[in-house]
Design a protein around this motif. Structure first.
Motif, PDB file in Angstrom:
ATOM      1  N   ARG A 202       0.814  -1.243  -0.034  1.00 29.87           N
ATOM      2  CA  ARG A 202       0.102  -0.066   0.053  1.00 29.87           C
ATOM      3  C   ARG A 202       0.865   1.253   0.159  1.00 29.87           C
ATOM      4  O   ARG A 202       1.868   1.446   0.973  1.00 29.87           O
ATOM      5  CB  ARG A 202      -0.659   0.006   1.187  1.00 29.87           C
ATOM      6  N   LYS A 203       0.311   2.083  -0.853  1.00 27.33           N
ATOM      7  CA  LYS A 203       0.892   3.562  -0.962  1.00 27.33           C
ATOM      8  C   LYS A 203      -0.012   4.487  -1.206  1.00 27.33           C
ATOM      9  O   LYS A 203      -0.635   4.672  -2.174  1.00 27.33           O
ATOM     10  CB  LYS A 203       1.882   3.571  -2.419  1.00 27.33           C
ATOM     11  N   GLY A 204      -0.277   5.080   0.096  1.00 32.81           N
ATOM     12  CA  GLY A 204      -1.434   6.140   0.080  1.00 32.81           C
ATOM     13  C   GLY A 204      -2.844   5.241  -0.324  1.00 32.81           C
ATOM     14  O   GLY A 204      -3.241   4.478   0.426  1.00 32.81           O
ATOM     15  N   ASP A 205      -3.550   5.848  -1.282  1.00 30.68           N
ATOM     16  CA  ASP A 205      -4.839   5.299  -1.714  1.00 30.68           C
ATOM     17  C   ASP A 205      -4.668   4.531  -2.630  1.00 30.68           C
ATOM     18  O   ASP A 205      -5.764   4.166  -3.287  1.00 30.68           O
ATOM     19  CB  ASP A 205      -5.629   6.685  -2.259  1.00 30.68           C
ATOM     20  N   ARG A 206      -3.554   3.657  -2.871  1.00 27.61           N
ATOM     21  CA  ARG A 206      -3.576   2.608  -3.965  1.00 27.61           C
ATOM     22  C   ARG A 206      -2.584   1.615  -3.452  1.00 27.61           C
ATOM     23  O   ARG A 206      -1.580   1.806  -2.374  1.00 27.61           O
ATOM     24  CB  ARG A 206      -3.113   2.995  -5.213  1.00 27.61           C
ATOM     25  N   TYR A 207      -2.476   0.431  -4.108  1.00 27.02           N
ATOM     26  CA  TYR A 207      -1.508  -0.740  -3.897  1.00 27.02           C
ATOM     27  C   TYR A 207      -0.458  -0.801  -5.030  1.00 27.02           C
ATOM     28  O   TYR A 207      -1.066  -0.570  -6.074  1.00 27.02           O
ATOM     29  CB  TYR A 207      -2.201  -1.943  -3.456  1.00 27.02           C
ATOM     30  N   ILE A 208       0.773  -1.159  -4.874  1.00 30.44           N
ATOM     31  CA  ILE A 208       1.511  -1.433  -6.117  1.00 30.44           C
ATOM     32  C   ILE A 208       1.772  -2.853  -6.040  1.00 30.44           C
ATOM     33  O   ILE A 208       2.210  -3.404  -4.974  1.00 30.44           O
ATOM     34  CB  ILE A 208       2.840  -0.686  -5.761  1.00 30.44           C
ATOM     35  N   VAL A 209       1.384  -3.458  -6.983  1.00 38.29           N
ATOM     36  CA  VAL A 209       1.321  -4.957  -7.044  1.00 38.29           C
ATOM     37  C   VAL A 209       2.747  -5.451  -8.017  1.00 38.29           C
ATOM     38  O   VAL A 209       2.894  -5.084  -9.251  1.00 38.29           O
ATOM     39  CB  VAL A 209       0.238  -5.415  -7.689  1.00 38.29           C
ATOM     40  N   ASP A 210       3.410  -6.443  -7.525  1.00 32.85           N
ATOM     41  CA  ASP A 210       4.590  -7.164  -8.400  1.00 32.85           C
ATOM     42  C   ASP A 210       4.412  -8.567  -8.233  1.00 32.85           C
ATOM     43  O   ASP A 210       4.007  -8.990  -6.767  1.00 32.85           O
ATOM     44  CB  ASP A 210       6.008  -6.691  -7.980  1.00 32.85           C
ATOM     45  N   GLY A 211       4.463  -9.179  -9.378  1.00 36.91           N
ATOM     46  CA  GLY A 211       4.599 -10.824  -9.139  1.00 36.91           C
ATOM     47  C   GLY A 211       4.005 -11.583 -10.326  1.00 36.91           C
ATOM     48  O   GLY A 211       4.008 -10.777 -11.478  1.00 36.91           O
ATOM     49  N   GLN A 212       3.849 -12.786 -10.141  1.00 35.59           N
ATOM     50  CA  GLN A 212       3.549 -13.680 -11.398  1.00 35.59           C
ATOM     51  C   GLN A 212       2.436 -14.595 -11.143  1.00 35.59           C
ATOM     52  O   GLN A 212       2.161 -14.963 -10.087  1.00 35.59           O
ATOM     53  CB  GLN A 212       4.858 -14.696 -11.694  1.00 35.59           C
TER      54      GLN A 212
ATOM     55  N   VAL B 167      -3.294  -0.468  -8.307  1.00 37.13           N
ATOM     56  CA  VAL B 167      -4.672  -0.673  -7.802  1.00 37.13           C
ATOM     57  C   VAL B 167      -5.123   0.214  -6.736  1.00 37.13           C
ATOM     58  O   VAL B 167      -4.574   0.175  -5.548  1.00 37.13           O
ATOM     59  CB  VAL B 167      -4.709  -2.346  -7.711  1.00 37.13           C
ATOM     60  N   PRO B 168      -6.293   0.849  -6.985  1.00 39.30           N
ATOM     61  CA  PRO B 168      -6.772   1.723  -6.140  1.00 39.30           C
ATOM     62  C   PRO B 168      -7.228   0.954  -4.849  1.00 39.30           C
ATOM     63  O   PRO B 168      -7.821  -0.129  -5.058  1.00 39.30           O
ATOM     64  CB  PRO B 168      -8.105   2.514  -6.794  1.00 39.30           C
ATOM     65  N   VAL B 169      -7.106   1.661  -3.746  1.00 40.31           N
ATOM     66  CA  VAL B 169      -7.610   0.962  -2.417  1.00 40.31           C
ATOM     67  C   VAL B 169      -9.201   0.596  -2.743  1.00 40.31           C
ATOM     68  O   VAL B 169      -9.892  -0.396  -2.143  1.00 40.31           O
ATOM     69  CB  VAL B 169      -7.729   1.702  -1.287  1.00 40.31           C
ATOM     70  N   ALA B 170      -9.837   1.398  -3.758  1.00 34.68           N
ATOM     71  CA  ALA B 170     -11.452   1.262  -3.702  1.00 34.68           C
ATOM     72  C   ALA B 170     -11.599  -0.142  -4.367  1.00 34.68           C
ATOM     73  O   ALA B 170     -12.702  -0.514  -4.587  1.00 34.68           O
ATOM     74  CB  ALA B 170     -11.997   2.499  -4.728  1.00 34.68           C
ATOM     75  N   ASP B 171     -10.739  -0.628  -5.167  1.00 34.65           N
ATOM     76  CA  ASP B 171     -10.749  -2.090  -5.722  1.00 34.65           C
ATOM     77  C   ASP B 171     -10.521  -3.228  -4.950  1.00 34.65           C
ATOM     78  O   ASP B 171     -10.501  -4.357  -5.327  1.00 34.65           O
ATOM     79  CB  ASP B 171      -9.852  -2.045  -6.954  1.00 34.65           C
ATOM     80  N   ARG B 172     -10.191  -2.916  -3.496  1.00 29.30           N
ATOM     81  CA  ARG B 172      -9.755  -3.910  -2.725  1.00 29.30           C
ATOM     82  C   ARG B 172     -11.333  -4.665  -2.114  1.00 29.30           C
ATOM     83  O   ARG B 172     -12.081  -3.661  -1.788  1.00 29.30           O
ATOM     84  CB  ARG B 172      -9.146  -3.513  -1.561  1.00 29.30           C
ATOM     85  N   ILE B 173     -11.690  -6.000  -2.195  1.00 25.33           N
ATOM     86  CA  ILE B 173     -12.926  -6.423  -1.891  1.00 25.33           C
ATOM     87  C   ILE B 173     -12.629  -6.933  -0.176  1.00 25.33           C
ATOM     88  O   ILE B 173     -11.898  -7.628   0.086  1.00 25.33           O
ATOM     89  CB  ILE B 173     -13.255  -7.701  -2.812  1.00 25.33           C
ATOM     90  N   GLY B 174     -13.579  -6.245   0.402  1.00 29.45           N
ATOM     91  CA  GLY B 174     -13.563  -6.567   1.889  1.00 29.45           C
ATOM     92  C   GLY B 174     -12.198  -5.903   2.747  1.00 29.45           C
ATOM     93  O   GLY B 174     -11.585  -4.952   2.145  1.00 29.45           O
ATOM     94  N   GLU B 175     -11.947  -6.561   3.881  1.00 34.84           N
ATOM     95  CA  GLU B 175     -10.960  -6.186   4.643  1.00 34.84           C
ATOM     96  C   GLU B 175      -9.379  -6.679   4.044  1.00 34.84           C
ATOM     97  O   GLU B 175      -9.505  -7.652   3.503  1.00 34.84           O
ATOM     98  CB  GLU B 175     -10.986  -6.554   6.191  1.00 34.84           C
ATOM     99  N   GLU B 176      -8.333  -5.520   4.245  1.00 35.17           N
ATOM    100  CA  GLU B 176      -7.187  -6.044   3.827  1.00 35.17           C
ATOM    101  C   GLU B 176      -6.950  -7.326   4.896  1.00 35.17           C
ATOM    102  O   GLU B 176      -7.022  -7.422   6.077  1.00 35.17           O
ATOM    103  CB  GLU B 176      -6.346  -4.895   4.268  1.00 35.17           C
ATOM    104  N   GLY B 177      -6.247  -8.199   4.113  1.00 33.78           N
ATOM    105  CA  GLY B 177      -5.557  -9.407   4.956  1.00 33.78           C
ATOM    106  C   GLY B 177      -6.764 -10.622   4.773  1.00 33.78           C
ATOM    107  O   GLY B 177      -6.245 -11.645   5.530  1.00 33.78           O
ATOM    108  N   HIS B 178      -7.691 -10.378   4.471  1.00 41.44           N
ATOM    109  CA  HIS B 178      -8.769 -11.570   4.697  1.00 41.44           C
ATOM    110  C   HIS B 178      -9.106 -12.204   3.259  1.00 41.44           C
ATOM    111  O   HIS B 178     -10.278 -12.715   3.004  1.00 41.44           O
ATOM    112  CB  HIS B 178      -9.924 -11.019   5.255  1.00 41.44           C
TER     113      HIS B 178
END
Length: 247
Positions: A144-154, A223-234
């Protein structure tokens, strides 16, 4: 127990069979040989309202259950479309259930109607190289960086990524070594498929060529925080509400 279909379920089966009859063996044989998503078939189901069979009526769907969806999928496969036809609509039929159950009202009104209407397609970005079915070991990170997440991976073996407009993405937001149990620390997102940040490599495979399977290489996806479904970590808990019905 009585496993006979109800009158309504028989009506669903017959209606789906009628649509599928317009797409005969030659249609599926051509796609199996040449590849390419079965858009005509997909849109025919969308225009008749079937992509929203499990989506609540408030968001354009029919509000029916998993049994009715299973009747629909069985009728598609039995028609001769096989897994090519069924897999083309699996994610829109079953995979969006986490959004239905855990999404905010704003998310449901923003995400679900375009899927029901066939204006958008989504893919299910969970499986990764070297982790197999052990979802708790996913390496893709969302920081998470402010109002968005930065995603890296495969990701790997991701169906319909060639044509997807959105993806249901499961990524680790808390490192595995920092959680009390491995199913925690994973978060679920439903976000646009940004091809400037996601490289998609199709995997050559035997069978079901009409529905592409892919490797995804994600680098710096915002990825905007607004696109996260439900709570973080669940997210692990949430994703089961899509995976279990589909399976």
């Amino acid at each position: 127990m009585d496993f006979a279909l109800t009158a309504d379920q028989e009506a669903i089966r017959d209606a789906i069979a009628g649509i599928c009859a317009r797409f005969g063996d030659d249609y599926w044989l051509k796609l199996d040989r040449q590849g390419g998503f079965p858009n005509d078939f997909f849109q025919a189901l969308a225009e008749s309202g079937w992509l929203g069979i499990c989506i609540p009526e408030a968001y354009g769907g029919s509000g029916l259950g998993i049994t009715e969806a299973a009747v629909m999928m069985q009728a598609i496969a039995q028609s001769g479309a096989g897994m090519s036809g069924a897999s083309a609509v699996h994610i829109n039929v079953f995979g969006l259930n986490p959004v239905v159950v855990f999404g905010t009202e704003e998310q449901k009104r923003r995400i679900l109607p375009p899927m029901v209407e066939g204006r958008e397609k989504t893919c299910f970005a969970v499986t990764e190289p070297n982790t197999g079915l052990n979802t708790t070991q996913l390496k893709t990170r969302a920081v998470r960086k402010g109002d968005r997440y930065i995603v890296d991976g495969q990701k790997v073996w991701i169906s319909t990524a060639q044509v997807a407009d959105r993806m249901l993405l499961l990524a680790r937001t808390t490192p595995l070594e920092e959680v009390t149990k491995p199913t925690l620390g994973l978060s679920l997102f439903c976000t646009p498929f940004d091809r400037s940040k996601i490289k998609v490599h199709e995997i050559d495979k035997m069978g079901r060529k009409a529905v592409d399977s892919n490797e995804l290489f994600i680098e710096g996806l915002e990825v905007p925080v607004a696109d996260r479904i439900g709570e973080e970590g669940h997210g692990f808990e949430y994703i089961l509400h899509g995976m279990n019905p589909e399976r």
